[in-house]
Design an enzyme around this catalytic site. Structure first.
Site, short mmCIF file in Angstrom:
data_model
loop_
_atom_site.label_atom_id
_atom_site.label_comp_id
_atom_site.label_asym_id
_atom_site.label_seq_id
_atom_site.Cartn_x
_atom_site.Cartn_y
_atom_site.Cartn_z
N GLU A 138 13.07 9.37 -0.96
CA GLU A 138 13.76 8.96 -0.03
C GLU A 138 15.24 9.18 -0.04
O GLU A 138 15.95 9.28 0.98
CB GLU A 138 13.61 7.53 0.09
CG GLU A 138 13.85 6.69 1.51
CD GLU A 138 13.59 5.39 1.52
OE1 GLU A 138 12.64 4.88 1.22
OE2 GLU A 138 14.72 4.63 2.12
N CYS A 207 13.03 -2.58 3.99
CA CYS A 207 12.13 -2.76 5.01
C CYS A 207 11.11 -4.00 4.85
O CYS A 207 11.34 -4.80 4.02
CB CYS A 207 11.28 -1.60 5.04
SG CYS A 207 9.90 -1.72 3.66
N ASN A 237 8.84 0.46 -4.56
CA ASN A 237 8.47 -0.71 -4.28
C ASN A 237 7.48 -1.43 -5.19
O ASN A 237 7.89 -2.69 -5.45
CB ASN A 237 8.11 -0.81 -2.81
CG ASN A 237 6.56 -0.38 -2.64
OD1 ASN A 237 5.91 -1.38 -2.78
ND2 ASN A 237 6.21 0.71 -2.47
S1 SF4 Z 1 7.62 0.73 2.39
FE1 SF4 Z 1 6.14 1.25 4.04
S2 SF4 Z 1 7.07 0.15 5.94
FE2 SF4 Z 1 8.69 0.16 3.98
S3 SF4 Z 1 9.99 1.92 4.73
FE3 SF4 Z 1 8.43 2.64 3.18
S4 SF4 Z 1 6.74 3.49 4.45
FE4 SF4 Z 1 7.93 2.22 5.74
#
Ligand code: SF4
Length: 335
Positions: A138, A207, A237
């Site tokens: 990203e 997000c 995450n």
């Molecule tokens: S965690 Fe899911 S909702 Fe959040 S930016 Fe990444 S893909 Fe999109």
């Protein structure tokens, strides 16, 4: 005389929301729909989402994962290539066009929003400070929206202290979407202290899915002897959820990809286990882990829900007419 083994009681605090977010769900749908509409193979640049189970499931349906576009053989140039949910630098669609490839962009709309905010800072003449982890796809994608030399990557408070921009009064920041909410608040605070004229993006870059999963883990962690997060070692995450669990009071916390990885020798004295899953981890693995506990313990599942999520992102226009069967839906939902 028959001997019956008495299973020890154990509580599983199952966090909600957990697992697939709207961006992951959309990205998987795009590959499944592309396979139905255009037939196999469908190429996917980079892991569509950071999860082996999902990647292998898509491979079984006819997807081929590549790291770079030049890996697509000339005889398959008419087949679609999907870009992953993490986003890509601008050079990637440009490269696809120069090779006459048909591409479908599965970049999460919330990542695209960060790209737009970074481009807005740049358009208004600000040097962009990107808070994120070096090397994450990203971050590579966001940096690649702007000309070289117009973005600086900051990971930690120490990086802020060492940062010497050419024009300290003309900076704007954005962040990776999957960072630790608390750590990032600390980095932003230090940036504002050092650079009072720093401009924030119009909306938070972290997000909703990252924020909600961290909050649910934070609330469930106090009193847990162990916290398990279902997720891959390359999932940002998911790794953040492990840290959040430890900081919020779980005595130990680990990332697990499958039930088979659980070290049962560490379960002595464990009576309360927290359980959550990163945004790219399918629910089927959460269930597999609960079952593995039930085989060994008298396990009771206690729901630890915080908020309800209703986000849903539309797939690319080219695919909206393609129907999904019930079994496609189950796969897309990680069930
Ligand atoms: S965690 Fe899911 S909702 Fe959040 S930016 Fe990444 S893909 Fe999109």
């Amino acid at each position: 005389m028959s001997l019956t083994t008495v299973k020890q009681p154990l509580t599983i605090r199952l966090c909600g929301p957990r697992g697939f977010c709207a961006g992951v769900d959309r990205a998987i749908q795009i590959v499944v729909l592309a396979l139905k509409e255009f037939g196999a193979p469908v190429y996917v640049r980079h892991e569509i989402v950071h999860n082996r189970y999902v990647v292998e499931g898509l491979e079984a349906k006819g997807a081929i994962f590549v790291e770079e576009l030049d890996e697509i053989p000339p005889e398959h140039r008419k087949q679609p290539v999907v870009f992953s949910a993490h986003g890509v630098p601008k050079s990637v669609p440009a490269d696809a066009e120069s090779r006459n490839l048909f591409y479908l962009d599965a970049t999460c709309p919330l990542v695209s929003k960060v790209h737009k905010q970074a481009m807005r800072h740049n358009r208004l003449g600000r040097h962009v400070v990107l808070i994120g982890h070096a090397g994450h796809p990203e971050v590579i994608g966001t940096m690649g929206q702007l000309p070289e030399g117009t973005v600086s990557l900051i990971e930690t408070i120490e990086d802020v202290d060492a940062y010497e921009p050419a024009d300290p009064d003309n900076l704007g920041f954005v962040t990776q979407t999957t960072l630790s909410v608390d750590d990032t608040a600390g980095v932003i605070k230090r940036l504002h202290e050092r650079f009072p004229n720093l401009t924030a993006p119009a909306a938070d870059s972290i997000c909703y899915a990252t924020t909600n999963r961290q909050e649910a883990v934070k609330q469930a962690a106090p009193g847990c002897d162990l916290f398990l997060i279902v997720g891959a070692p390359n999932s940002s995450n998911s790794k953040r959820l492990v840290e959040v669990a430890s900081r919020a009071g779980a005595k130990a916390s680990f990332l697990v990809q499958r039930a088979a990885e659980i070290d049962w020798s560490q379960m002595d004295g464990v009576r309360t286990v927290g359980l959550s899953a990163g945004a790219s981890a399918p629910e089927v693995i959460v269930n597999e882990i609960i079952e593995a506990f039930r085989e060994r313990f008298d396990a009771r599942v206690e729901l630890a829900d915080t908020v309800e999520e209703n986000e849903n992102f539309l797939v690319n226009r080219e695919l909206r007419h393609v129907p999904l069967t019930t079994s496609d839906m189950a796969f897309v939902n990680g069930e």
